[in-house]
Structure formats: C-alpha cells, structure tokens
Scaffold this active site. Structure first.
Site, PDB file in Angstrom:
ATOM      1  N   ASP A 165      -1.530  10.853  -1.747  1.00 43.14           N
ATOM      2  CA  ASP A 165      -1.832   9.856  -2.770  1.00 43.14           C
ATOM      3  C   ASP A 165      -2.129  10.499  -4.127  1.00 43.14           C
ATOM      4  O   ASP A 165      -2.033   9.847  -5.156  1.00 43.14           O
ATOM      5  CB  ASP A 165      -3.029   9.018  -2.312  1.00 43.14           C
ATOM      6  CG  ASP A 165      -2.703   8.327  -0.998  1.00 43.14           C
ATOM      7  OD1 ASP A 165      -2.238   7.190  -1.032  1.00 43.14           O
ATOM      8  OD2 ASP A 165      -2.858   8.970   0.060  1.00 43.14           O
TER       9      ASP A 165
ATOM     10  N   GLN B 243      -2.186   2.345   9.854  1.00 41.13           N
ATOM     11  CA  GLN B 243      -0.881   2.465   9.171  1.00 41.13           C
ATOM     12  C   GLN B 243       0.152   3.159  10.055  1.00 41.13           C
ATOM     13  O   GLN B 243       1.342   2.858   9.977  1.00 41.13           O
ATOM     14  CB  GLN B 243      -1.041   3.270   7.863  1.00 41.13           C
ATOM     15  CG  GLN B 243      -1.676   2.508   6.729  1.00 41.13           C
ATOM     16  CD  GLN B 243      -3.173   2.731   6.677  1.00 41.13           C
ATOM     17  OE1 GLN B 243      -3.803   3.025   7.682  1.00 41.13           O
ATOM     18  NE2 GLN B 243      -3.764   2.558   5.514  1.00 41.13           N
TER      19      GLN B 243
ATOM     20  N   ARG C 236       0.872  -1.173   0.000  1.00 42.97           N
ATOM     21  CA  ARG C 236       0.000   0.000   0.000  1.00 42.97           C
ATOM     22  C   ARG C 236       0.909   1.222   0.000  1.00 42.97           C
ATOM     23  O   ARG C 236       2.112   1.117   0.068  1.00 42.97           O
ATOM     24  CB  ARG C 236      -1.010  -0.001   1.152  1.00 42.97           C
ATOM     25  CG  ARG C 236      -0.718  -0.762   2.373  1.00 42.97           C
ATOM     26  CD  ARG C 236       0.273  -0.144   3.328  1.00 42.97           C
ATOM     27  NE  ARG C 236       0.094   1.287   3.472  1.00 42.97           N
ATOM     28  CZ  ARG C 236       1.066   2.127   3.701  1.00 42.97           C
ATOM     29  NH1 ARG C 236       2.332   1.706   3.815  1.00 42.97           N
ATOM     30  NH2 ARG C 236       0.863   3.425   3.815  1.00 42.97           N
ATOM     31  N   GLY C 237       0.264   2.391  -0.089  1.00 45.76           N
ATOM     32  CA  GLY C 237       1.053   3.616  -0.174  1.00 45.76           C
ATOM     33  C   GLY C 237       1.273   3.961  -1.647  1.00 45.76           C
ATOM     34  O   GLY C 237       1.576   3.075  -2.465  1.00 45.76           O
TER      35      GLY C 237
HETATM   36  O1  MRU Z   1      -4.504   3.130   2.120  1.00 45.44           O
HETATM   37  P1  MRU Z   1      -3.016   3.305   1.978  1.00 45.44           P
HETATM   38  O2  MRU Z   1      -2.234   2.801   3.130  1.00 45.44           O
HETATM   39  O3  MRU Z   1      -2.490   2.844   0.654  1.00 45.44           O
HETATM   40  O4  MRU Z   1      -2.929   4.874   1.998  1.00 45.44           O
HETATM   41  C1  MRU Z   1      -1.858   5.535   1.532  1.00 45.44           C
HETATM   42  C2  MRU Z   1      -1.157   6.151   2.634  1.00 45.44           C
HETATM   43  O5  MRU Z   1      -0.406   5.495   3.288  1.00 45.44           O
HETATM   44  C3  MRU Z   1      -1.317   7.542   2.971  1.00 45.44           C
HETATM   45  O6  MRU Z   1      -2.399   8.188   2.514  1.00 45.44           O
HETATM   46  C4  MRU Z   1       0.010   8.221   2.857  1.00 45.44           C
HETATM   47  O7  MRU Z   1       0.052   9.242   3.745  1.00 45.44           O
HETATM   48  C5  MRU Z   1       0.325   8.675   1.478  1.00 45.44           C
HETATM   49  S1  MRU Z   1       0.931   7.432   0.493  1.00 45.44           S
HETATM   50  C6  MRU Z   1       2.533   7.912   0.256  1.00 45.44           C
END
Ligand code: MRU
Length: 370
Positions: A248, A207, A54-55
């Site tokens: 994101d 997270q 994820r991320g």
């Molecule tokens: O749902 P996720 O864990 O994929 O969400 C993304 C994130 O971890 C956050 O929104 C983060 O702060 C940005 S991703 C670099």
C-alpha cells in the site's frame, strides 16, 4: 480479468452516461457479484471508507473518479474551493495507501492547468480515465517483469509446480486490472508454467479467503487457502518457493507497508532463505518518506471486523455471527511495515529493483525531485 468468462475491470465509466461510474462492490464477493453505481463525492468517499472498493491501486483510481465527480458537482462560482474541499474529504477516507493522495494531487494539478470550469471538468474526466488505464497497464508490465522470477524457479524445479505464498489481495480486484502480486502469477499461468498459490486467509476482512481465492479460481489458477499462521510451517517444510505480496506504500528507502501480518511472513521467509518479493506500480511509492516503520500511518479499523464474521450458510443464505465474548476488546490494525532489509526485490512497471534507496533512485530518478 475474467468473471464467468467475461472480461471486467474493477471500475469503469458508463458508456452511455459517463457521469455514472460503475464499481464491483467487493463486500459481497465471493458469494454475489454486485455492481454499484457511484455519482457524488459522498458516494465515492463511502465506497472507499466502507471498502466497497479496496486495494492501493483501486483506491487511487476511485479517488481519481471521485475528483471527477467533485468537478461535475462544483458550482462555476466557487469551483476551486469546492474542489479543494472534495480533495480533503477523499484524502481522509483511508490513511495508508499512497495511491489515494497521489491520485487526488494528480487531479488537482490537471485541473489547475485549465482556465474555465468546463475545461477543468473535461480535464478531470480525462485524468481519471488516464489514472485507471495507467494502473491497468503498469500492472500488466509488472506481470511481464515478475514472471522472470517464477520462470527461474520453475527451471530449477524441472516441471514441478512453483509454490507461491501471497497475503491479502493484491490481485486485479485491488487494482483496475491484472493486480500487482498476481500479475506475474497470471503471466506464468498464461505461459504454461505450473504454479500453485498458497492464499493466506487474511483476518479479519479475509481479503485472501474471499477475494484472492475467488479471482484465482475465475482465472483457473490452482490455489489453496491457508490460515494466516500456516506460512511459517509450510516454509520450514520446503512447501513455499516464493513469497509474492503487494503493498500500500513503499518509502524511498524500500520499506514496505502491506496488510497486517505481512511482516511476519517476511521474517519467516528470511529465516528459511525463501525469496520475498513485493510488487507495486510506481504510484505506490512515497518519495517524501524514508523510515516506513516510524512514518507510515497505520489504519486502525473498527473492532467489529474482528468480533463478527460474515458468510453464507450451507444453503447459501447470507449470515453474520459473532465470535468473541460480548464484552471483548479488539484492536484492529490494518497494516504493518516490513523493513527493506527483509525484501528480496521490488517488482515495478519499469523492472525489478533491490529494496535499497540508491537502486530505487536509479530506476526512478523522479524520487530525487520529490
Ligand atoms: O485494506 P485493503 O484491502 O485495502 O488492503 C490493501 C490490500 O489489499 C493489501 O494490503 C494488498 O496486499 C496491497 S494493495 C495492492
């Protein structure tokens, strides 16, 4: 970055058999360090949808390798149609992070430059590796630019620790290496600048509590996990010097989508005169969009992520418990949008820029060509 003092990336091809791609399966952190092997497009789609990875940056890099897996599995006869279908499948896995569709488009463009299926497969592997390497390198540069913000505060505080609040995990686990929001923190730590990180736990997937806490601990950076609702109180009492988050998707006008709850932190930071910076590699910009609040698709995930909490018991056994009444309704919005006016600056691989369309366009002239 280091895991038990050994350097890792979050995704990498097997050295003996590069048709196998390894990932760290993040569902088991911080309690177990599990490496998973991905081979087929279905493996890659499942890994993204179910958040083994994820991320934003890592979702992009995984999609890049997913397109390579698609190229390996595509028949010579009907290669292009098979690639198109895989691209649509991958893009549909998660809606919010811009890096996903960006990586898929980059792979499609790379393959379209080649004539034979064999050459397209070679191009797909090279491009997947380039996306991953670039992600790591851009995050490293974000650290080099962003450390100036931390340094400036440290100078004013004359040796006292700089207190940085972060939300979710925009650490190296959200990218291929270094992280976006964490890169300036790691760089400051390396330079001997005292830092302390307030880690929002980040309900419901946690997270922050699970991943950011774990990775800061592995690098030896002091941190404290707080509830998602504690930030405003800490800011009112002078306990936060800087908010530093990832994102994101960022629109061409500087609106920022990030994990749900980020907007509230930005409002509290604004009210308390605390700088609120957003770190991102350029692959997270969506040049085609201006109005983030109306335009950015916000993922809604299963309510079960709210109903149930997983962890380990005191003796280390995995356990999952329900915390809501059996018939409770739950709405699980994954992201929110922070309007550009609440953002002090964007920390990118090219430098720090105001979250304003004209300023962004100067640093990223390609915005005008999209
Ligand atoms: O749902 P996720 O864990 O994929 O969400 C993304 C994130 O971890 C956050 O929104 C983060 O702060 C940005 S991703 C670099």
């Amino acid at each position: 970055m280091l895991v038990h003092n050994r350097p890792y990336r979050t995704i990498w091809p097997d050295t003996d058999d590069p048709t196998v791609i390894h990932i760290i399966d993040q569902r088991f952190l911080p309690h177990r360090f599990v490496i998973e092997d991905l081979r087929t497009v279905e493996d890659f789609c499942r890994a993204i949808t179910e958040m083994h990875v994820r991320g934003a940056g890592l979702i992009g890099a995984t999609a890049g390798f997913g397109m390579y897996a698609a190229a390996l599995g595509a028949p010579d006869n009907g290669f292009d149609a098979s690639i198109q279908a895989a691209a649509a499948q991958l893009v549909a896995t998660r809606p919010t992070a811009a890096n996903l569709a960006w990586a898929v488009r980059r792979q499609q463009a790379a393959m379209s430059n080649e004539d034979s299926p064999a050459a397209k497969r070679r191009a797909a592997f090279a491009t997947a590796c380039a996306i991953a390497d670039e992600d790591a390198e851009f995050c490293r540069r974000i650290g080099e630019h962003g450390v100036a913000v931390v340094e400036e505060i440290a100078r004013r505080k004359q040796g006292q620790a700089v207190n940085i609040l972060t939300h979710c995990n925009a650490g190296w686990l959200a990218f291929v290496d270094h992280g976006s929001a964490t890169a300036p923190i790691y760089e400051a730590h390396r330079r001997g600048i005292p830092v302390h990180v307030w880690v929002d736990e980040t309900r419901p997937w946690l997270q922050g509590a699970r991943l950011t806490a774990w990775e800061l601990g592995q690098q030896g950076v002091p941190y404290t996990v707080i509830t998602d609702n504690a930030g405003g109180h800490l800011m009112q009492h002078g306990l936060v010097d800087l908010c530093l988050v990832g994102t994101d998707r960022v629109t061409r006008s500087g609106d920022v989508a990030n994990k749900i709850g980020t907007y509230l932190k930005a409002l509290a930071a604004y009210d308390n005169g605390i700088p609120f910076y957003v770190a991102l590699p350029s692959s997270t910009f969506d040049w085609r969009m201006r109005d983030g609040v109306r335009g950015i698709p916000i993922e809604e995930r299963s309510g079960d992520e709210i109903h149930f909490v997983a962890g380990v018991t005191a003796s280390g056994e995995p356990a999952e418990v329900r915390i809501t009444p059996p018939d409770a309704a739950a709405a699980n919005y994954g992201f929110d949008v922070t309007p550009a006016r609440l953002v002090t600056g964007l920390i990118t691989e090219r430098g720090i820029v105001a979250a304003r369309e004209e300023a962004i366009a100067v640093l990223f002239p390609e915005a005008g060509r999209a």
